[in-house]
Scaffold this motif. Structure first.
Motif, PDB file in Angstrom:
ATOM      1  N   UNK A  58      -8.396  94.454  -7.554  1.00 44.85           N
ATOM      2  CA  UNK A  58      -9.516  93.524  -7.391  1.00 44.85           C
ATOM      3  C   UNK A  58      -9.417  92.356  -8.368  1.00 44.85           C
ATOM      4  N   UNK A  59      -8.952  92.609  -9.573  1.00 42.64           N
ATOM      5  CA  UNK A  59      -8.814  91.541 -10.566  1.00 42.64           C
ATOM      6  C   UNK A  59      -7.760  90.526 -10.117  1.00 42.64           C
ATOM      7  N   UNK A  60      -6.674  91.008  -9.538  1.00 44.70           N
ATOM      8  CA  UNK A  60      -5.609  90.121  -9.073  1.00 44.70           C
ATOM      9  C   UNK A  60      -6.054  89.266  -7.896  1.00 44.70           C
ATOM     10  N   UNK A  61      -7.123  89.664  -7.236  1.00 48.03           N
ATOM     11  CA  UNK A  61      -7.627  88.931  -6.075  1.00 48.03           C
ATOM     12  C   UNK A  61      -8.335  87.631  -6.468  1.00 48.03           C
ATOM     13  N   UNK A  62      -8.742  87.517  -7.733  1.00 49.06           N
ATOM     14  CA  UNK A  62      -9.382  86.303  -8.265  1.00 49.06           C
ATOM     15  C   UNK A  62     -10.684  85.946  -7.568  1.00 49.06           C
ATOM     16  N   UNK A  63     -11.375  86.931  -7.013  1.00 53.08           N
ATOM     17  CA  UNK A  63     -12.681  86.662  -6.432  1.00 53.08           C
ATOM     18  C   UNK A  63     -13.713  86.522  -7.546  1.00 53.08           C
ATOM     19  N   UNK A  64     -14.585  85.566  -7.393  1.00 58.46           N
ATOM     20  CA  UNK A  64     -15.610  85.292  -8.396  1.00 58.46           C
ATOM     21  C   UNK A  64     -16.969  85.465  -7.743  1.00 58.46           C
ATOM     22  N   UNK A  65     -17.869  86.168  -8.434  1.00 62.12           N
ATOM     23  CA  UNK A  65     -19.176  86.411  -7.844  1.00 62.12           C
ATOM     24  C   UNK A  65     -20.208  86.597  -8.940  1.00 62.12           C
ATOM     25  N   UNK A  66     -21.298  85.845  -8.830  1.00 60.25           N
ATOM     26  CA  UNK A  66     -22.432  86.045  -9.736  1.00 60.25           C
ATOM     27  C   UNK A  66     -23.340  87.085  -9.106  1.00 60.25           C
ATOM     28  N   UNK A  67     -23.316  88.318  -9.655  1.00 63.03           N
ATOM     29  CA  UNK A  67     -24.102  89.396  -9.034  1.00 63.03           C
ATOM     30  C   UNK A  67     -25.524  89.370  -9.592  1.00 63.03           C
TER      31      UNK A  67
END
Length: 306
Positions: free
Chosen positions: A220-229
């Motif tokens: 998941x870290x390598x996917x570089x998805x960014x999200x403000x939860x």
């Protein structure tokens, strides 16, 4: 990994995740070695030269203007959180003097007062790295009842960390019925924080630990998805009271720690289940009632035979 590398990796990863069909880019039936956009295609969409964009990805051009970054963000179809992250990465990639390390995180008196006021709602005070700085009775019972209630008072390197619990703790993993959704939210939030605090060595150490110990986190870290939860609904399978759906909300307190609260819909079965948890934990933690002193015995009256 330095700021230049982080910016370049983010751009390359997100470009590889965007297909020509998604941006209506004609391919004329050609065979492509990679599924994502090529550098020159992304540059065309952003309105910059291919050579300039290539230098940006390679870390050789660190003076991109906010307007250029916004154009690239639009071309990559970034949402507001991802766009902000891109600007953070570009800022951290620029040469700078020796920065100051972020100050240690502590719960302020005002935050403690707010936590006390939320006694009827599960609440946890978390730092930017998701360290648990405090929790109220219901927050502990709902999210970490298997841990010692006084765990947040331990030294900084020993107190609970919600990201570590989500990925490395079997109880917490079982707690979330749809664990991947919670896990992606945790990773996306850590990505945002890493862009905002590029010199936070403790954060980098946490990421390194989770990457080494959890294949799920590493992927998941390598996917570089960014999200403000900030707000999310989760189905929780609590071992004591059963299943309930809670809405987790992050109450931002500015630059300091945040409070994460869990609420339920009025009149719902989940509200009833949460009330049962409150009752059960109150019974467990309530101090024992003092024993009622026995009534003094009356002296025995003896009847004389005389």
């Amino acid at each position: 990994m330095n700021g230049k590398s982080r910016l370049g990796e983010f751009l390359r990863t997100r470009r590889s995740q965007l297909t020509p069909d998604e941006v209506e880019m004609p391919t004329y039936g050609e065979r492509r070695r990679v599924p994502g956009l090529r550098r020159e295609e992304l540059a065309l969409l952003a309105g910059v030269s291919a050579s300039y964009y290539a230098r940006l990805e390679q870390g050789h051009s660190m003076n991109a203007s906010p307007e250029v970054l916004d154009a690239i963000a639009r071309a990559l179809r970034l949402d507001p959180s991802e766009r902000l992250h891109l600007h953070d990465l570009a800022r951290s990639a620029k040469p700078r003097g020796r920065g100051r390390r972020p100050a240690p995180e502590r719960m302020t008196e005002a935050t403690g007062q707010l936590l006390d006021a939320l006694a009827d709602v599960p609440a946890i005070v978390v730092g930017r790295r998701s360290d648990v700085l405090a929790w109220n009775r219901l927050g502990h019972a709902l999210f970490a009842g298997h841990l010692d209630p006084g765990a947040p008072d331990l030294p900084a390197d020993q107190r609970p960390n919600m990201a570590r619990l989500v990925f490395l703790d079997a109880h917490t993993r079982e707690l979330y019925a749809h664990w991947p959704s919670k896990a992606r939210a945790v990773v996306g939030n850590l990505r945002m924080v890493a862009g905002q605090f590029p010199e936070d060595s403790a954060l980098h150490a946490l990421v390194g630990e989770l990457t080494a110990k959890s294949e799920d986190f590493a992927s998941m870290w390598a996917d570089h998805r960014v999200k403000a939860c900030n707000v999310a609904d989760y189905e929780v399978r609590h071992p004591l009271v059963g299943t309930l759906t809670v809405t987790q909300q992050t109450l931002s307190l500015g630059p300091g720690p945040n409070i994460v609260v869990a609420t339920t819909k009025a009149g719902s079965p989940s509200r009833t289940t949460l009330a049962l948890l409150a009752q059960a934990t109150a019974e467990v933690t309530a101090p024992a009632a003092p024993a009622t002193p026995a009534a003094p015995s009356r002296p025995e009256t003896r009847v004389s035979d005389s």
